[in-house]
Design an enzyme around this catalytic site. Structure first.
Site, short mmCIF file in Angstrom:
data_model
loop_
_atom_site.label_atom_id
_atom_site.label_comp_id
_atom_site.label_asym_id
_atom_site.label_seq_id
_atom_site.Cartn_x
_atom_site.Cartn_y
_atom_site.Cartn_z
N ARG A 1 -32.62 -52.36 29.80
CA ARG A 1 -31.71 -51.99 28.72
C ARG A 1 -32.05 -50.60 28.24
O ARG A 1 -33.14 -50.07 28.51
CB ARG A 1 -31.73 -53.02 27.59
CG ARG A 1 -33.03 -53.16 26.84
CD ARG A 1 -33.01 -54.42 25.95
NE ARG A 1 -32.13 -54.29 24.81
CZ ARG A 1 -31.14 -55.16 24.54
NH1 ARG A 1 -30.91 -56.18 25.32
NH2 ARG A 1 -30.40 -55.01 23.47
N GLU B 1 -20.69 -60.02 22.70
CA GLU B 1 -20.46 -61.00 21.65
C GLU B 1 -19.80 -60.25 20.48
O GLU B 1 -20.32 -59.22 20.04
CB GLU B 1 -21.78 -61.64 21.19
CG GLU B 1 -21.50 -62.71 20.15
CD GLU B 1 -22.74 -63.45 19.68
OE1 GLU B 1 -23.84 -63.17 20.15
OE2 GLU B 1 -22.55 -64.32 18.80
N LYS C 1 -28.28 -55.48 16.46
CA LYS C 1 -27.08 -55.67 15.62
C LYS C 1 -27.47 -56.13 14.22
O LYS C 1 -26.83 -55.78 13.24
CB LYS C 1 -26.16 -56.69 16.25
CG LYS C 1 -25.41 -56.13 17.46
CD LYS C 1 -24.42 -57.16 17.95
CE LYS C 1 -23.98 -56.88 19.37
NZ LYS C 1 -23.42 -58.06 20.01
P1 ATP Z 1 -27.76 -59.07 20.20
O1 ATP Z 1 -28.32 -57.87 19.50
O2 ATP Z 1 -26.98 -59.99 19.32
O3 ATP Z 1 -28.69 -59.76 21.18
P2 ATP Z 1 -26.63 -57.65 22.36
O4 ATP Z 1 -27.03 -56.27 21.94
O5 ATP Z 1 -27.32 -58.29 23.51
O6 ATP Z 1 -26.63 -58.59 21.13
P3 ATP Z 1 -24.09 -58.41 23.47
O7 ATP Z 1 -22.79 -58.30 22.80
O8 ATP Z 1 -24.62 -59.75 23.79
O9 ATP Z 1 -25.08 -57.60 22.57
O10 ATP Z 1 -24.15 -57.49 24.75
C1 ATP Z 1 -23.13 -57.37 25.69
C2 ATP Z 1 -23.71 -56.80 26.96
O11 ATP Z 1 -24.29 -55.54 26.71
C3 ATP Z 1 -24.78 -57.69 27.55
O12 ATP Z 1 -24.55 -57.80 28.93
C4 ATP Z 1 -26.05 -56.96 27.29
O13 ATP Z 1 -26.97 -57.17 28.32
C5 ATP Z 1 -25.59 -55.51 27.24
N1 ATP Z 1 -26.46 -54.73 26.35
C6 ATP Z 1 -26.74 -54.97 25.06
N2 ATP Z 1 -27.62 -54.07 24.58
C7 ATP Z 1 -27.91 -53.24 25.60
C8 ATP Z 1 -28.77 -52.10 25.76
N3 ATP Z 1 -29.50 -51.63 24.74
N4 ATP Z 1 -28.81 -51.49 26.94
C9 ATP Z 1 -28.06 -51.93 27.97
N5 ATP Z 1 -27.24 -52.98 27.90
C10 ATP Z 1 -27.16 -53.63 26.74
#
Ligand code: ATP
Ligand code: MG
Length: 564
Positions: free
Chosen positions: A269, A42, A279
């Site tokens: 994650r 996003e 974020k």
């Molecule tokens: P928010 O903090 O707004 O929930 P987010 O960290 O999930 O956002 P996105 O931009 O939605 O961020 O993430 C894009 C992709 O990265 C998604 O598929 C998410 O699963 C993955 N992702 C985000 N944070 C992690 C993490 N800490 N470890 C592994 N993958 C991640």
């Protein structure tokens, strides 16, 4: 490569569980053996090291199985999204060394999704709810207790179509109505309790579609559908989406053809200690000036790590080491630090930098004379070659390398007759020092032995210690920024206290009066060096031709291991 060859000692890496799933799917001929993944950020913030884990997975699977990976911006909420983020995300993925096949946006599908929503309404699978978000949340129930049906749930299809059209035209104020899927308010999976499909947002223009749309799809209604429209075969995401998977499949079941389905699969994650990766929290740090920006070298963002001196290889090898499982945990940041040390060890030239300088005067060395000495750049990597160091009568050395009244086990300079080698130069012996009116040492004196030059026979004479130096007239002034972990506690998010009060007060120390070898004069931002005995450093983008700035990437040894 030859198989079954006894000389091929490279250990075969076992497959992670997602790779196993993919291999099984390939074996079964699913989707005609086609592999397509996507990375779906996003654009509401900068990418962080956690995203790197997802990137390595999404792009890695496509690379390994001759598939493609697309980049898809999940831009369904204009309130928080911006082109600044769209641009930085692309830059960071490329810097990590990955290349997407095609670039998509969820907003490419706004029309298709809207059409699909109307189809749902027509089929009696969606309705417009006029209750507030709070009331809807209250009616959700609990996992063991059914929710309460909305009084608007059974309104006629015609009325729903009419209201959704009004919502879409901007005739209804934000928050006054939503479109909900009509599924089951008693379902054991809470996500099935009439999830919201569309909400009204008129307060913020969308970064691509401007004010064209007044209603925007929710994640659950957009993600699987976008995967399907694009032809994604494996929609890989993090574990928190596992409970969404049945709904992902349910939505697809309502309209997708039977011949092809994207599969959602989840992994753990990345959580890292001594930092925050939400974020919202990172944005707070940036907006409140608690860090110098998204690319502050203390931030866990990709651009922050880059500016700190991390290499793409070190990040990728770190991700490789931690692996992918179904179990949540927290990774010690020292593992990340280990990866960059390991990567830079053979790559970075090892140079003399004096962080806390004091003058050393070689009293028996001819005044005005300069010598060019040759030093190897990295004894572990001959390919890095050699460099010239200017030597003369006056040098800078580290203040801590001289002690007037040294204890027995102090092997560096002291006027007790001890011999010390100047790195790649001569053996010297301290003879005394000069102090200012407060008793501070301002100059150190020594004599050198002309027969001990490194690279000559006399250069082989071993002494207990070697110290760094930089010749005074040719030395280049530098600012050195010593970065450390951003937080002083392991998990700043779990504490009762506001995470902002848990910042490490020593996460940045700036040294303004450092001296480095003349050879570094033209070093460009992001060049990597080892400052001998100190750590790994990179040139910061704030450097100018007359003012070099270095960031400490990581110290040579893990100094935190001792503290805990
Ligand atoms: P928010 O903090 O707004 O929930 P987010 O960290 O999930 O956002 P996105 O931009 O939605 O961020 O993430 C894009 C992709 O990265 C998604 O598929 C998410 O699963 C993955 N992702 C985000 N944070 C992690 C993490 N800490 N470890 C592994 N993958 C991640
Ligand atoms: Mg997310």
């Amino acid at each position: 490569m030859k198989e079954n060859c006894c000389e091929n000692t490279e250990p075969k890496k076992s497959l992670n569980f997602i790779e196993q799933i993919v291999e099984n799917d390939l074996k079964e001929g699913l989707n005609g053996g086609r592999i397509q993944t996507r990375f779906p950020p996003e654009p509401n913030g900068y990418l962080h090291i956690g995203h790197a884990k997802a990137i390595c997975m999404d792009f890695g699977i496509a690379e390994k199985y001759n598939g493609v990976c697309n980049l898809r911006f999940d831009d369904t909420n204009p309130v928080k999204e911006d082109v600044e983020y769209v641009d930085s995300i692309q830059e960071d993925i490329q810097w990590l060394g990955f290349h997407w096949h095609k670039l998509f946006y969820a907003s490419d599908y706004f029309q298709q999704l809207h059409d699909l929503a109307i189809r749902f309404i027509k089929e009696g699978k969606a309705y417009v709810d006029e209750q507030s978000a709070e009331v809807i949340a209250q009616q959700k129930g609990t996992p063991t207790q059914a929710g309460i049906e909305s009084p608007y749930r059974n309104r006629p299809i015609e009325e729903n179509l009419e209201l959704f059209e009004q919502m879409s035209k901007g005739l209804i104020p934000d928050g006054k109505m939503v479109l909900r899927a009509k599924i089951d308010m008693g379902h054991s999976n809470m996500h099935f309790r009439d999830p919201i499909m569309y909400r009204i947002i008129t307060t913020h223009p969308h970064h691509r579609t401007g004010t064209q749309w007044k209603v925007y799809p929710m994640y659950d209604f957009a993600h699987g559908q976008s995967d399907y429209f694009e032809g994604v075969t494996h929609s890989i995401c993090t574990l928190e989406f596992e409970v969404h998977r049945p709904l992902y499949d349910w939505y697809l079941d309502q309209f997708a053809g039977a011949d092809y389905r994207p599969k959602q699969r989840e992994f753990n994650r990345l959580n890292l200690n001594y930092t925050v990766m939400s974020k919202r929290k990172m944005l707070q740090l940036v907006q409140e000036g608690l860090v110098a920006g998204w690319d502050d070298p203390r931030m866990p963002t990709i651009c922050g790590l880059r500016r700190r001196g991390y290499t793409p290889e070190s990040i990728r090898s770190f991700i490789d080491k931690i692996g992918y499982t179904k179990v949540e945990g927290t990774i010690d940041v020292s593992l990340l630090e280990h990866s960059i040390r390991e990567d830079l060890k053979p790559k970075a030239a090892r140079v003399c930098a004096i962080l806390d300088p004091i003058k050393l005067i070689i009293t028996n060395y001819e005044e005005g004379k300069k010598e060019i000495l040759v030093s190897e750049n990295n004894p572990e990597n001959e390919e890095l070659g050699t460099r010239e160091m200017i030597f003369g009568r006056e040098l800078y050395i580290e203040r801590a390398d001289f002690m007037e009244n040294a204890p027995k086990d102090f092997f560096r300079l002291s006027p007790m007759g001890r011999e010390v080698r100047l790195k790649s130069a001569y053996i010297v012996q301290a003879t005394g020092c000069k102090k200012d009116e407060y008793g501070n040492i301002v100059e150190v004196y020594c004599t050198y032995d002309v027969n001990t030059k490194s690279g000559t026979e006399g250069g082989n004479r071993k002494v207990k210690s070697t110290i760094n130096w930089v010749e005074v007239d040719s030395a280049v002034n530098a600012e050195v920024r010593l970065y450390d972990r951003l937080f002083s506690v392991e998990d700043p998010s779990s504490s009762e206290e506001d995470f902002r009060t848990l910042l490490n007060p020593d996460s940045l120390k700036v040294l303004n009066d450092c001296k480095v070898e003349a050879w570094l004069k033209d070093a460009k931002p992001l060049a990597h060096f080892q400052f001998l005995k100190v750590g790994y450093f990179t040139v910061d983008q704030d450097s100018t031709p007359n003012h070099l700035v270095f960031n400490r990437t990581v110290s040579l040894k893990d100094t935190w291991a001792k503290k805990v």
